[in-house]
Design an enzyme around this catalytic site. Sequence first.
Site, PDB file in Angstrom:
ATOM      1  N   SER A 140      -9.336   1.466   0.525  1.00  0.00           N
ATOM      2  CA  SER A 140      -9.567   2.956  -0.562  1.00  0.00           C
ATOM      3  C   SER A 140     -11.103   3.017  -0.639  1.00  0.00           C
ATOM      4  O   SER A 140     -11.689   1.533  -0.611  1.00  0.00           O
ATOM      5  CB  SER A 140      -8.871   1.849  -1.667  1.00  0.00           C
ATOM      6  OG  SER A 140      -9.050   2.158  -3.475  1.00  0.00           O
ATOM      7  N   TYR A 153      -7.031  -4.535  -7.067  1.00  0.00           N
ATOM      8  CA  TYR A 153      -6.822  -3.640  -6.180  1.00  0.00           C
ATOM      9  C   TYR A 153      -8.318  -3.651  -5.373  1.00  0.00           C
ATOM     10  O   TYR A 153      -7.293  -3.711  -3.796  1.00  0.00           O
ATOM     11  CB  TYR A 153      -6.576  -2.226  -6.513  1.00  0.00           C
ATOM     12  CG  TYR A 153      -6.044  -1.087  -5.947  1.00  0.00           C
ATOM     13  CD1 TYR A 153      -4.951  -1.019  -5.016  1.00  0.00           C
ATOM     14  CD2 TYR A 153      -7.025  -0.251  -5.662  1.00  0.00           C
ATOM     15  CE1 TYR A 153      -4.556   0.451  -4.224  1.00  0.00           C
ATOM     16  CE2 TYR A 153      -6.363   1.091  -4.593  1.00  0.00           C
ATOM     17  CZ  TYR A 153      -6.072   1.124  -4.081  1.00  0.00           C
ATOM     18  OH  TYR A 153      -5.280   2.376  -3.510  1.00  0.00           O
TER      19      TYR A 153
HETATM   20  N1  LIG Z   1      -4.063   8.768  -3.908  1.00  0.00           N
HETATM   21  C1  LIG Z   1      -5.347   8.161  -3.823  1.00  0.00           C
HETATM   22  O1  LIG Z   1      -5.760   8.487  -4.318  1.00  0.00           O
HETATM   23  C2  LIG Z   1      -5.403   6.840  -2.788  1.00  0.00           C
HETATM   24  C3  LIG Z   1      -6.798   6.727  -2.349  1.00  0.00           C
HETATM   25  C4  LIG Z   1      -7.087   5.556  -1.768  1.00  0.00           C
HETATM   26  C5  LIG Z   1      -6.046   4.855  -1.363  1.00  0.00           C
HETATM   27  N2  LIG Z   1      -4.607   4.762  -1.515  1.00  0.00           N
HETATM   28  C6  LIG Z   1      -4.016   4.457  -0.413  1.00  0.00           C
HETATM   29  O2  LIG Z   1      -3.091   4.791  -0.039  1.00  0.00           O
HETATM   30  C7  LIG Z   1      -1.671   4.411   0.830  1.00  0.00           C
HETATM   31  C8  LIG Z   1      -0.698   5.965   0.349  1.00  0.00           C
HETATM   32  O3  LIG Z   1      -0.709   6.164  -1.003  1.00  0.00           O
HETATM   33  P1  LIG Z   1      -0.149   7.622  -2.006  1.00  0.00           P
HETATM   34  O4  LIG Z   1      -1.262   7.965  -2.757  1.00  0.00           O
HETATM   35  O5  LIG Z   1       0.229   8.284  -0.764  1.00  0.00           O
HETATM   36  O6  LIG Z   1       0.920   6.475  -3.006  1.00  0.00           O
HETATM   37  P2  LIG Z   1       2.147   6.626  -2.981  1.00  0.00           P
HETATM   38  O7  LIG Z   1       2.890   8.117  -2.549  1.00  0.00           O
HETATM   39  O8  LIG Z   1       3.264   6.307  -4.073  1.00  0.00           O
HETATM   40  O9  LIG Z   1       2.886   6.048  -1.328  1.00  0.00           O
HETATM   41  C9  LIG Z   1       3.288   4.587  -1.690  1.00  0.00           C
HETATM   42  C10 LIG Z   1       4.097   4.220  -0.344  1.00  0.00           C
HETATM   43  O10 LIG Z   1       3.910   3.552  -0.566  1.00  0.00           O
HETATM   44  C11 LIG Z   1       5.474   2.661  -0.101  1.00  0.00           C
HETATM   45  N3  LIG Z   1       5.901   1.418  -0.274  1.00  0.00           N
HETATM   46  C12 LIG Z   1       5.237   0.371  -2.039  1.00  0.00           C
HETATM   47  N4  LIG Z   1       6.116  -0.477  -2.096  1.00  0.00           N
HETATM   48  C13 LIG Z   1       6.290  -0.977  -0.610  1.00  0.00           C
HETATM   49  C14 LIG Z   1       7.161  -1.675  -0.106  1.00  0.00           C
HETATM   50  N5  LIG Z   1       6.817  -3.210  -0.984  1.00  0.00           N
HETATM   51  N6  LIG Z   1       7.554  -2.371   1.352  1.00  0.00           N
HETATM   52  C15 LIG Z   1       7.759  -1.087   1.659  1.00  0.00           C
HETATM   53  N7  LIG Z   1       7.034   0.329   1.310  1.00  0.00           N
HETATM   54  C16 LIG Z   1       6.317   0.020   0.038  1.00  0.00           C
HETATM   55  C17 LIG Z   1       6.183   3.299  -1.016  1.00  0.00           C
HETATM   56  O11 LIG Z   1       7.321   3.723  -1.160  1.00  0.00           O
HETATM   57  P3  LIG Z   1       8.945   2.945  -1.399  1.00  0.00           P
HETATM   58  O12 LIG Z   1       8.421   2.896  -3.177  1.00  0.00           O
HETATM   59  O13 LIG Z   1      10.453   3.834  -0.887  1.00  0.00           O
HETATM   60  O14 LIG Z   1       9.159   1.636  -1.212  1.00  0.00           O
HETATM   61  C18 LIG Z   1       5.246   4.785  -0.743  1.00  0.00           C
HETATM   62  O15 LIG Z   1       6.319   5.638   0.516  1.00  0.00           O
HETATM   63  C19 LIG Z   1      -2.119   3.538  -0.536  1.00  0.00           C
HETATM   64  O16 LIG Z   1      -2.235   1.776   0.579  1.00  0.00           O
HETATM   65  C20 LIG Z   1      -2.858   3.437  -0.845  1.00  0.00           C
HETATM   66  O17 LIG Z   1      -3.203   2.700  -2.198  1.00  0.00           O
HETATM   67  C21 LIG Z   1      -4.574   6.343  -2.376  1.00  0.00           C
END
Ligand SMILES: NC(=O)c1ccc[n+]([C@@H]2O[C@H](COP(=O)([O-])OP(=O)(O)OC[C@H]3O[C@@H](n4cnc5c(N)ncnc54)[C@H](OP(=O)(O)O)[C@@H]3O)[C@@H](O)[C@H]2O)c1
Length: 247
Positions: A140, A153
């Site tokens: 991130s 985080y």
């Molecule tokens: N959105 C942003 O602006 C942003 C920026 C920088 C980095 N990121 C990173 O990008 C990645 C994806 O984020 P996103 O924005 O796509 O969020 P998201 O739509 O909430 O996706 C997160 C995913 O992680 C899974 N997950 C969470 N805890 C888990 C666990 N204990 N075991 C297995 N699966 C788990 C969730 O599925 P379930 O809930 O079904 O388990 C979901 O599919 C994350 O690592 C986040 O930190 C996002």
Amino acid sequence: MDTLSGRRALVTGGGGAIGRVALGTLLDLDVDEVVVTGRRREPLDEVERLAPGRVRGHQMDVAEDAAWTRLLTEVQSDGRGIDVLVACAGVARRAPYLEGRLEDWEEMWRTNVLGTLLAARHLVPGMSERGWGRIVLISSAAAHIGLPGRAVYGATKAAIEALARSLAAEFGGCGILVNTIAPGMYLTSMTEAFLEANPATAAAIRDRIPVHRFGQVGELAEAFRLLVTTTYMQGASLRVDGGWTAT
Ligand SMILES: NC(=O)c1ccc[n+]([C@@H]2O[C@H](COP(=O)([O-])OP(=O)(O)OC[C@H]3O[C@@H](n4cnc5c(N)ncnc54)[C@H](OP(=O)(O)O)[C@@H]3O)[C@@H](O)[C@H]2O)c1
């Protein structure tokens, strides 16, 4: 033309917003099968419907060691391994540092750090044996710049970047390339509610981003494509953030 035909991939958190972009990129590259993991069944059913027969949902918690053993036993029962890992599963809990709840800190460490460590530990041996592997970890912008309310985080994401560099150093000789994508601020379920509830903070972040807008998740596709097909990028962190961390 780049192709992953003949390869099998795994995307943790592949039912989430960014994970689905990784999944779509892998399918476009003709990967034979993508295993998608997550805790909830519904998103997995949805992604299975995107490409019937080529996407296999598997319900599991990434931070549970035994769940990885069960996954590999089931998926690799046909004698074929997993060649590409994209580790997207993650959680983000915001709070002023001194008000942060211990259970939120533990959840972030468990999912973001332990979950990624276990993914690599379970998949690297097979990749190493076959002499080919591509690993993309998701960190991130918070790993690169200080952000109020994001200390823990950001620390988990910095740990992921450090892990990628060390895996790159340790397994580069085995044909495994390990790199990180550091997304900036994208509109997903992880961020939207916060940005809507805090318009002044949202505007301040947008103003600080040189392109003056948040990212759309589809804009990560080219980074995924590059890192799953690269033959020489190793231990790199690709910042795809509209210049947020460059300023
Ligand atoms: N959105 C942003 O602006 C942003 C920026 C920088 C980095 N990121 C990173 O990008 C990645 C994806 O984020 P996103 O924005 O796509 O969020 P998201 O739509 O909430 O996706 C997160 C995913 O992680 C899974 N997950 C969470 N805890 C888990 C666990 N204990 N075991 C297995 N699966 C788990 C969730 O599925 P379930 O809930 O079904 O388990 C979901 O599919 C994350 O690592 C986040 O930190 C996002």
